[in-house]
Design an enzyme around this catalytic site. Sequence first.
Site, mmCIF file in Angstrom:
data_model
loop_
_atom_site.group_PDB
_atom_site.id
_atom_site.type_symbol
_atom_site.label_atom_id
_atom_site.label_comp_id
_atom_site.label_asym_id
_atom_site.label_seq_id
_atom_site.Cartn_x
_atom_site.Cartn_y
_atom_site.Cartn_z
ATOM 1 N N HIS A 35 -24.783 20.088 108.509
ATOM 2 C CA HIS A 35 -25.845 21.197 109.668
ATOM 3 C C HIS A 35 -27.258 20.845 108.271
ATOM 4 O O HIS A 35 -28.307 20.147 109.012
ATOM 5 C CB HIS A 35 -25.334 23.049 109.545
ATOM 6 N N MET A 85 -17.433 16.993 106.977
ATOM 7 C CA MET A 85 -17.444 19.117 107.001
ATOM 8 C C MET A 85 -17.490 19.426 108.076
ATOM 9 O O MET A 85 -17.775 18.861 108.867
ATOM 10 C CB MET A 85 -19.535 18.725 106.233
#
Length: 281
Positions: free
Chosen positions: A37, A184
């Site tokens: 992110h 991730m």
Amino acid sequence: MQICESIKAIKASVSDARARELKIGLVPTMGCFHEGHLSLMRKAVQECDYVVVSLFINPTQFGPEEDFNVYPKSFERDAALAEDIGVNALFFPPVEEMYPPGYQTYVEVENITGILCGRSRPGHFRGVTTVVAKLFNIVQPDRAYFGQKDAQQVAVIKQMVKDLNMDIKIITGKIIRENGGLAMSSRNTYLNPAERNAATVLYRSLKGAEESIAGGERDPAKLREQLLIKINSEPLADVDYVEILSMPELQTIAHLQGKILIAVAVWFGKARLIDNIIMEV
Ligand code: PAF
């Protein structure tokens, strides 16, 4: 950084930026930020003048048996991380703000949502395109940022943007991996240490496939078999799918040629993990 919980507040904040002719970037997220992110946010901050991050765990993209109720949450930490990166506004609406009583409109992309994750998670992409279309309408960004780990999601959103004539450039950020190669994901928090270790088989298998192609393999069936053998050699892995498709059409292919997607979805305990590589053959 402004934190907006209402559509009215985020619209006001963005319309002010638009009036100043700033380039607006949107990074849609469901929170529990990791480096994947954060790298999208950094890219957005570099490329745009005003960056909105949305943090909304979207109930319509979860199936009835899925993890909506236990999806990891870390609002305070997320807000601090976004602020540090230079995000201008964090849109954090409650569910009733996005789906008020009486809500009844959904956006659905057809063919390419019936395969891969769309086959295993019926209704998932209908929820994704609905919420993303709503976010696009609310923020009206010039650019929107998504991670390549969700390769099918990116293809579906690009199709929606094209079909609905939305003037938004979709930017894809590369997959960010942990040291052992594990992609991730917020869902990695569901893994115990043994599962986390086992899950590194995904990247090793994808790299193995890449090497086979570099060595001359052009038969997708053989490559798929090789991937399955490698992933299944890990006792904690429970394969959902292993697919090799053309990009960006997401069609099955008889011969490996051009741009391809090698995509896997595998359960490790409670976590269904996805990973992929995109390559030119
Ligand atoms: O990729 C995600 O986190 C979600 O699917 C998205 C794009 C934020 C929509 O809820």
